[in-house]
Design a protein around this motif. Structure first.
Motif, PDB file in Angstrom:
ATOM      1  N   HIS A  79       2.299   8.090   1.988  1.00 45.01           N
ATOM      2  CA  HIS A  79       2.038   9.254   1.152  1.00 45.01           C
ATOM      3  C   HIS A  79       3.289  10.133   1.059  1.00 45.01           C
ATOM      4  N   GLU A 138      -5.912   1.690  -5.205  1.00 50.84           N
ATOM      5  CA  GLU A 138      -6.786   1.815  -4.036  1.00 50.84           C
ATOM      6  C   GLU A 138      -8.089   2.436  -4.522  1.00 50.84           C
ATOM      7  N   HIS A 196      -4.910   6.277  -5.619  1.00 48.22           N
ATOM      8  CA  HIS A 196      -6.364   6.360  -5.570  1.00 48.22           C
ATOM      9  C   HIS A 196      -6.946   6.266  -6.983  1.00 48.22           C
ATOM     10  N   ASP A 249       0.639   2.519   3.775  1.00 44.49           N
ATOM     11  CA  ASP A 249      -0.224   3.562   3.206  1.00 44.49           C
ATOM     12  C   ASP A 249       0.602   4.838   3.040  1.00 44.49           C
ATOM     13  N   HIS A 293       1.510   4.992  -2.103  1.00 42.51           N
ATOM     14  CA  HIS A 293       1.012   5.986  -3.062  1.00 42.51           C
ATOM     15  C   HIS A 293       2.176   6.664  -3.773  1.00 42.51           C
ATOM     16  N   HIS A 322       0.863  -1.198   0.000  1.00 45.55           N
ATOM     17  CA  HIS A 322       0.000   0.000   0.000  1.00 45.55           C
ATOM     18  C   HIS A 322       0.893   1.241   0.000  1.00 45.55           C
TER      19      HIS A 322
HETATM   20 ZN   LIG Z   1      -3.948   4.675   0.716  1.00 45.15          ZN
END
Ligand SMILES: [Zn+2]
Ligand SMILES: [Zn+2]
Length: 248
Positions: A210, A70, A45, A208, A12, A10
């Motif tokens: 970023h 995602e 996303h 996750d 980005h 996960h």
């Molecule tokens: Zn995410």
């Protein structure tokens, strides 16, 4: 060769408006290698647009990179789709793109959605706003991921917002999950206490990420995989042997 490995499914890139511009293909792959990761997936996303570039860099530097996404469903649930090949990820992208409302991004409000080539050169931006729901329910998205040969993972189930449990409280009958993800704010023990109804699923903890510093940390479990590949990951998640996923 079979071994214990840390993976992160996960991550980005800067194509996600909420991610930092430093999330370029080279930065992601090099940071993942510094962290000792053996397998990663790129999950922006609602788009796979930067996956190919990160995969290219992974090939050059010797890191296994899977294309992923995602998806934000109609119920505002985040589901990860992880695919074996770029072709299969692209097929999934085609299935959902015309269900993503054609609303333009406003970079000054949401952030830029930057595309990179495999030399970290910006080559454009995604014009349509990615931070919105596709007009498909969780079961439809899960089915579409399956049809394209992917793995479906419920993202950050311990969060109140944008998670399957936060939004729907239960796993709908028609949604076939391959794993559930918790974020680093919850320990595995805490997960077992709080989410007993999810105890039947393999549990993963990814970053996750970023920004690059999100990739740093020892929150991820170690997985005993035959090799760093989609096939080995799928084999592990579909086996009933939970001892092959170990949290620190
Ligand atoms: Zn995410
Ligand atoms: Zn999310």
């Amino acid at each position: 060769m079979a071994d214990w490995m840390q993976i992160d499914l996960h991550i980005h890139t800067a194509a996600s408006p909420c991610a930092d511009e430093e999330m370029t293909p080279w930065n992601i792959v090099r940071m993942a290698q510094l962290e000792g990761l053996k397998l990663i997936a790129v999950t922006d996303h609602n788009t796979i647009a930067n996956a190919w570039a990160v995969m290219e860099v992974g090939k050059q530097l010797g890191l296994a990179v899977l294309p992923g996404i995602e998806v934000q469903t109609r119920e505002e649930v985040h589901l990860l789709g992880i695919f074996p090949t770029l072709e299969q990820a692209s097929a999934f992208q085609e299935l959902i793109w015309n269900r993503l409302p054609d609303v333009p991004n406003h970079p000054e409000v949401f952030g830029e959605q930057i595309l990179y080539d495999s030399s970290d050169r910006p080559i454009g931006t995604v014009k349509r706003l990615l931070l919105q729901s596709v007009m498909l329910g969780v079961e439809e998205v899960g089915t579409a991921i399956k049809v394209c040969g992917g793995l479906t993972i419920a993202a950050h189930v311990n969060r109140r917002s944008y998670s399957l449990i936060g939004q729907l409280a239960v796993v709908p009958e028609g949604l076939k999950l391959d794993a559930v993800e918790i974020d680093r704010s919850l320990s595995y023990r805490g997960f077992l206490e709080k989410f007993q109804e999810l105890g039947c699923y393999p549990v993963l903890c990814s970053s996750d990420a970023h920004r690059l510093t999100d990739l740093v940390g020892s929150h991820r479990p170690r997985l005993f995989l035959d090799e760093a590949s989609f096939a080995a990951l799928e084999e592990l998640l579909h086996s009933d042997d939970r001892s092959r996923i170990q949290f620190g």
